[in-house]
Write a protein that holds these residues in place. Sequence first.
Motif: not given
Length: 467
Positions: A8-10, A12-14, A79-81, A132-134, A161-166, A278-280, A289-293
Motif C-alpha cells: 500500500v503506497g507507491n 520512494m520506499a515502495a 486508495r486503500v481505505l 502544501a508541498f508534498r 529542509l523542505l522549506g529551504l528547498q521550496v 517501512l519508510g516514513d 526516519t523521514g529521509f530517503v536513505g
Amino acid sequence: MTRRLVIVGNGMAAVRLVEQLVALDTDWDVTVLGDEPHPPYNRILLSAVLEGTHRVDAITLRSAQWYADAGVTLRTGARVLDVDTERSEVMLVDGERIGYDRLVLATGSIPTLPPIRGLIQLDGSLHPDVHAFRSLADCLRLDAAVRDQNPQRAVVVGGGLLGLQVARALSIRGVATEIVEGADHLLSRQVDVAAGEVLTRDLKRLGTEVYTGARAIKLTPDGLRLDNGYTLATDLIVLTAGGRPSTALARRAGLEVRRGVVVDEHLASVTDPRIHALGDCAQFGDETTGFVGPAWDQAGVLARHLAGVSSTWPGARNVARLRATGLEVAVLGNPEQAEGEVVSVSNPIKGTHRKLVVRDGRLVAATLIGDLSRVGLITQLYDRGTRLGRTEPGDLLLPERRHAPAELPDDVEVCACAGVTAGAIRSCSGLDEVRSRTRATTGCGGCAPTVRQLLGVDSAVPVAAGT
Ligand SMILES: Cc1cc2nc3c(=O)[nH]c(=O)nc-3n(C[C@H](O)[C@H](O)[C@H](O)COP(=O)(O)OP(=O)(O)OC[C@H]3O[C@@H](n4cnc5c(N)ncnc54)[C@H](O)[C@@H]3O)c2cc1C
C-alpha cells in the motif's frame, strides 16, 4: 502456490522494495496500490520541477511499462481505505477487496497544518493563495500559480529542509520569498545555532529573507500576521511546517502505532507479523526516519527478508542531504543530541560550517554546510565506525584539501541515498547504467556531479532520475 504480496503506497520506499524483489527474483505475486494518479516519482526532485530545471517526466522513477515487464501489478489512483486483518484483505475506496498473504504499508507521511487562522475556508478547502508541498499534484498547483498569477511575493512557513528547498525554488522563479520559522534558527531539528546562522546568511545572500523565532498566526487581507506584530504582505503562502507518519490505516487495522507503525527488526508490525511497514510511516524503537536513505535501506532489508534471506534492520544510519540549488547541506546521525566531543569550524563569511561529533575515537554524527567535498569520506567513516587517529577529526575539517573524484578510493561511498561506492560507479559504462544498475543519482541527486566526474562525462549532460 504463489504467495500474494500487497504493497500500500507507491512512493520512494515502495518502488525501491519492488526493485529489490524483482532483482532477487522472488516468487511473490506483487500488487502495488498507490493513491496518486502517476507512476512513482522522485519526491526529492519536486523542488527541481518547481525551479524549472527538471521536467515532470524526468523525475519518474519507474514507468508503468517497467512494472508490466517485471510482472508486477501496479494500480495507480487506488486508495486503500481499510485493512481487514481477519480476512487478510485490503479494501479500496470503491469497495473492491484484494486479498494478501503479506501486506506492506508504505504510506509515507502527511503534512501537518500549522495553527494559522484563515488558512482553511468555510467549505473546508485551503485558501486559494495557500499551498502544501508534498506531492506532485501540490507541486503542479504551485507551479501553475507561479506561472499564471505572476506573484511578486511569497512566504514559506517552516524553515526545515523542505522549506529551504521550496524557498530556493521560488526565488529562482523570480518570486521575492521570505521564510518564517518558529524556532530560533533554521533547520533546528538537525543543526545547531551556528549552522542555522550560516544558512540564514547564505539565504539572504541568495535574496531570501528569514524570520526566525516568529510564528505565523493569521492570514488577513493584508498578508500573513506574525506573533511579533509584523504582517508580511504576500501573494502566496507555502506550508512546509513538518509532517507526521501516515498511520490512519494501521490504527484502524488495530496495529500498534505510536508516532509511526511500530515494527520489529524484520520491519513487521509488532501486532501482526504478516503486515510490514517501512519508510516514513514506520517506527523502529523510538525512531521514525523521514529521509530517503533509511527508507531505501529498509526496502533492501525487507526484500531480502521476504525472499527468505536472513536480514534484519539494525536501525537507521540517518544520512540526510538537502537538494536545493545554491545550498549544500548534509547531516549524519543526530549532531544535536549525540554525546561526544565536538570538533567544529564555522566560517559565516564563506558560508561554511562543519561539525563532527566523536565518541571513543569514532564519528557518531556530523553536520556539513556549504562544502560537501568531504561528505563521501566522512559518511564512510561514520557508517563503518572507523577508529580515527588523534588529529584526523581536525584534518577532516581543515584545510580544504579537495579530493579530485578521479582519486577517490573505490570503497568511498559516493551516493548516500543508495549506498553506492566510487568503485561501483567506475564499473558502469555510463550514466544510464549507473541509474539502472546502482540507482545512484536517482535519490537526492547530490552525488550527480561526482558521478559525472568519475565517469568522465560532460557536465552539460543532465542526470535525471528514473528510467
Ligand atoms: C518535497 C519533499 C522534498 C524532500 N526532500 C528530501 C531530501 O532532500 N532528502 C531526503 O533524504 N528526503 C527528502 N524528503 C523526504 C523523502 O521524500 C521521504 O523520506 C521518502 O519519500 C519516504 O518514502 P515513503 O515511500 O515512505 O513515502 P512517500 O514517498 O511519501 O510515499 C508514500 C505514498 O503512499 C501513498 N499513500 C498513502 N496512503 C495511502 C493509501 N491509503 N492508499 C494508497 N496509497 C497511499 C502516498 O500518496 C504516497 O504516494 C522530501 C520530501 C518531500 C515531500
